[in-house]
Design an enzyme around this catalytic site. Structure first.
Site, PDB file in Angstrom:
ATOM      1  N   THR A  31       0.847  -1.219   0.000  1.00  0.00           N
ATOM      2  CA  THR A  31       0.000   0.000   0.000  1.00  0.00           C
ATOM      3  C   THR A  31       0.879   1.265   0.000  1.00  0.00           C
ATOM      4  O   THR A  31       2.103   1.166   0.018  1.00  0.00           O
ATOM      5  CB  THR A  31      -1.000  -0.033   1.196  1.00  0.00           C
ATOM      6  OG1 THR A  31      -1.742  -1.236   1.129  1.00  0.00           O
ATOM      7  CG2 THR A  31      -1.956   1.125   1.228  1.00  0.00           C
ATOM      8  N   ASN A  43      -3.465  -3.589  -2.861  1.00  0.00           N
ATOM      9  CA  ASN A  43      -3.436  -4.655  -1.858  1.00  0.00           C
ATOM     10  C   ASN A  43      -2.028  -5.225  -1.765  1.00  0.00           C
ATOM     11  O   ASN A  43      -1.185  -4.635  -1.119  1.00  0.00           O
ATOM     12  CB  ASN A  43      -4.484  -5.733  -2.105  1.00  0.00           C
ATOM     13  CG  ASN A  43      -4.671  -6.591  -0.850  1.00  0.00           C
ATOM     14  OD1 ASN A  43      -4.334  -6.143   0.235  1.00  0.00           O
ATOM     15  ND2 ASN A  43      -5.170  -7.800  -0.995  1.00  0.00           N
ATOM     16  N   ASP A  46      -9.069  -9.059   0.607  1.00  0.00           N
ATOM     17  CA  ASP A  46      -9.382  -8.363   1.862  1.00  0.00           C
ATOM     18  C   ASP A  46     -10.763  -8.737   2.398  1.00  0.00           C
ATOM     19  O   ASP A  46     -11.117  -8.382   3.517  1.00  0.00           O
ATOM     20  CB  ASP A  46      -9.275  -6.842   1.692  1.00  0.00           C
ATOM     21  CG  ASP A  46      -7.878  -6.332   2.049  1.00  0.00           C
ATOM     22  OD1 ASP A  46      -7.089  -7.103   2.623  1.00  0.00           O
ATOM     23  OD2 ASP A  46      -7.573  -5.168   1.751  1.00  0.00           O
ATOM     24  N   GLY A  77       0.983  -0.832   4.909  1.00  0.00           N
ATOM     25  CA  GLY A  77       1.387  -1.915   5.817  1.00  0.00           C
ATOM     26  C   GLY A  77       0.292  -2.902   6.160  1.00  0.00           C
ATOM     27  O   GLY A  77       0.394  -3.611   7.165  1.00  0.00           O
TER      28      GLY A  77
HETATM   29  N1  GLY Z   1      -5.369  -3.801   1.187  1.00  0.00           N
HETATM   30  C1  GLY Z   1      -4.979  -3.324   2.436  1.00  0.00           C
HETATM   31  C2  GLY Z   1      -6.045  -2.612   3.151  1.00  0.00           C
HETATM   32  O1  GLY Z   1      -6.975  -2.132   2.541  1.00  0.00           O
HETATM   33  O2  GLY Z   1      -6.003  -2.511   4.341  1.00  0.00           O
END
Ligand code: GLY
Length: 561
Positions: free
Chosen positions: A373, A393, A415, A465
């Site tokens: 990210t 992601n 996610d 992160g």
């Molecule tokens: N893909 C990481 C987040 O949305 O937290």
């Protein structure tokens, strides 16, 4: 104005290419100037440049995001999504949700085989992992608060893609490490793969991406969601098991949310509500730690770390149980961040020993996590503050590049909770609240945040992160507010992370050995891991002095107007 140049990239100047020689600036102290902090010096500079032309923090946010899509392909994107939190100079607070959505053909068991076993390769890699991208729509919503036309804000990114730029050592390493995945998931050659290994200073030219950005420049948002780019995305889907269709793209909509606001020790914290868990977790962790008066302890002391770890454990157990897209589930945020609930939750805390995770949530299973990210923090001289976290992601998302269009598509479907108790890329588990449904937004951890003091921006903060995002933002805030550290130390001193499951405290290298030993005696299990996050912070003191810090863990860099 004080500038700290910590890294210097001395790269070969190519006659035809403009972007081969640039500095990494890790800290700038200034007054009454606009600043941008992002993951790449060329992207921060793109944001600063539009502010020099009369743009504000919103213009800079758009220019920086598009530039990141070119110079930071591992996470910068037009094929992903994200969240923007802003506080305008007139006090208006904004939260723009441009999170991806599940395609219409998605269903809750789409990653399960006939025996009901979850296939995380499918949710993490390739065409079936792709959610409907929101970033381009997010930039157009942001434009409503900007000054310059979108054509101008896209130009720096187009130049970078067309003329090329020298890649950093870190990007070269990651491109080399991902080569096999790129080959596996792309049917036509992509610019991110070459015969010999990438090295720092190699020039990456992205002609197809430049053409895509030019089409958006000429025809606007509709081009991406209904025009030639949309057709190219769908054609790419059809080369494999992709399910994202033209209607999914056409129907995509950003959501204006009401930012989550709460008080913390004289600050008003303005942050992202659901469908990011980030703001709720941040509120829970700050409030629970305050019950033990965290500021009486020191940074990384055993007492402080124990309090924070236990707050993290309880908050992440709630994430797994209650959080998801508020348009599909009951939003229990008011209850989850209420003192009545949190004091009861905290009652089981004891300095004498670790609280077993089974005691604070329903355990199904667990695993490891990894970072990715990207975040940008911006403050302009008028007092507009913008905090944006955006993502594909995983690194390079699904690893699929849209043929002819030159950009990576996200793997955000991972996610979702693809099966109750099956951990995602970050080891996070979930249940019904975050189950897959067509049109639903997958639960995020992104935590773009702004802290106000006397209604004026005092801290603009965020980080990449994965599930470590809320705990990194939590630490950056308490490092300044409770432990009195400078913004630079708040960002760069070793961090730690606990997310309920796995039941270990992940620590960066150089984390206090003494604290670790003291807490091991109370039943805590520690595990050393790689860098946690890349926190970008802008702190403004009571006299209006601005300190902007780019995390030293990456190529992150500050630029000033
Ligand atoms: N893909 C990481 C987040 O949305 O937290």
């Amino acid at each position: 104005m004080r500038i700290m140049l910590i890294g210097f990239l001395c790269l070969v100047q190519q006659g035809f290419a403009q972007f081969t020689d640039y500095n990494v600036t890790k800290e700038i102290q200034t007054k009454a100037k606009s600043v941008v902090v992002s993951a790449h010096p060329l992207a921060s500079e793109a944001g600063a440049a539009v502010m020099r032309k009369g743009g504000n923090a919103f213009d800079a946010a758009i220019a920086t995001q598009y530039a990141l899509a070119v110079v930071y392909p591992q996470a910068g994107n037009i094929g992903g999504g994200g969240f923007l939190v802003a506080v305008k100079a007139d006090g208006e607070k904004l939260a723009i949700d441009f999170r991806e959505t599940a395609p219409a053909k998605a269903h809750r068991n789409m990653y399960l085989d006939k025996k009901g076993k979850a296939n995380t390769d499918l949710s993490q890699n390739g065409r079936l992992a792709v959610g409907v991208p929101g970033s381009v729509a997010g930039c157009y919503e942001t434009l409503k608060y900007a000054r310059l036309p979108m054509e101008e804000l896209l130009q720096p990114a187009i130049d970078l893609a067309e003329k090329g730029f020298a890649i950093t050592e870190k990007e070269a390493k990651l491109l080399n490490e991902t080569k096999e995945d790129f080959l596996r998931h792309n049917k036509t050659p992509i610019v991110f793969v070459k015969d010999t290994p990438w090295k720092a200073g190699d020039v990456l030219v992205q002609k197809e991406l430049a053409e895509t950005l030019k089409r958006i420049q000429k025809f606007g948002e509709k081009e991406f969601y209904e025009g030639k780019t949309a057709q190219m995305i769908v054609a790419e889907m059809k080369k494999g098991n992709g399910i994202l269709g033209l209607k999914d793209l056409k129907n995509y909509q950003i959501k204006k949310r009401i930012p989550l606001s709460f008080d913390y020790k004289g600050y008003e914290v303005v942050t992202m509500p659901l469908p990011s868990s980030g703001g709720v977790l941040l509120a829970q962790m700050l409030k629970m730690s305050a019950y033990e008066n965290l500021s009486q302890y020191q940074y990384a002391s055993p007492e402080a770390v124990q309090i924070m770890v236990e707050a993290e454990r309880r908050a992440y157990a709630d994430r797994a149980e209650y959080m998801g897209d508020p348009d599909f589930i009951e939003d229990r945020t008011p209850w989850l961040i209420s003192d009545d609930y949190l004091k009861e939750r905290w009652a089981s805390f004891s300095f004498s020993q670790a609280t077993p995770s089974a005691q604070v949530g329903r355990i199904l299973s667990s695993t490891e996590e990894s970072p990715q990210t990207t975040h940008l923090s911006i403050l302009d001289k008028e007092g507009n503050a913008v905090s944006v976290t955006t993502t594909l992601n995983g690194y390079y998302g699904s690893k699929v590049v849209v043929a002819g269009a030159g950009f990576f598509l996200n793997n955000e479907m991972d996610d979702f909770s693809i099966k109750p108790g099956v951990p995602n890329l970050f080891g996070a588990v979930g249940g019904e609240a975050n189950a897959i449904q067509p049109g639903k937004r997958m639960l995020s951890s992104m935590t773009p945040s702004i802290l106000l003091k006397d209604q004026r921006p005092a801290i603009v903060v965020g980080t990449p992160g994965g599930t470590t995002i809320p705990t990194s933002v939590f630490q950056a805030i308490v490092n300044i507010v409770d432990f009195g550290l400078s913004p630079n130390l708040a960002v760069n001193l070793p961090k730690f992370h606990h997310q309920w499951l796995p039941e270990t405290v992940a620590v960066e290298k150089n984390f206090s050995h003494d604290t670790r030993k003291a807490l091991e005696q109370k039943g805590y299990v520690f595990k050393e891991r790689g860098p946690i996050g890349k926190t970008e912070i802008i702190a403004i003191d009571d006299q209006g002095h601005i300190t902007a810090v780019a995390d030293s863990r990456g190529d992150d860099s500050v630029a000033v107007e």
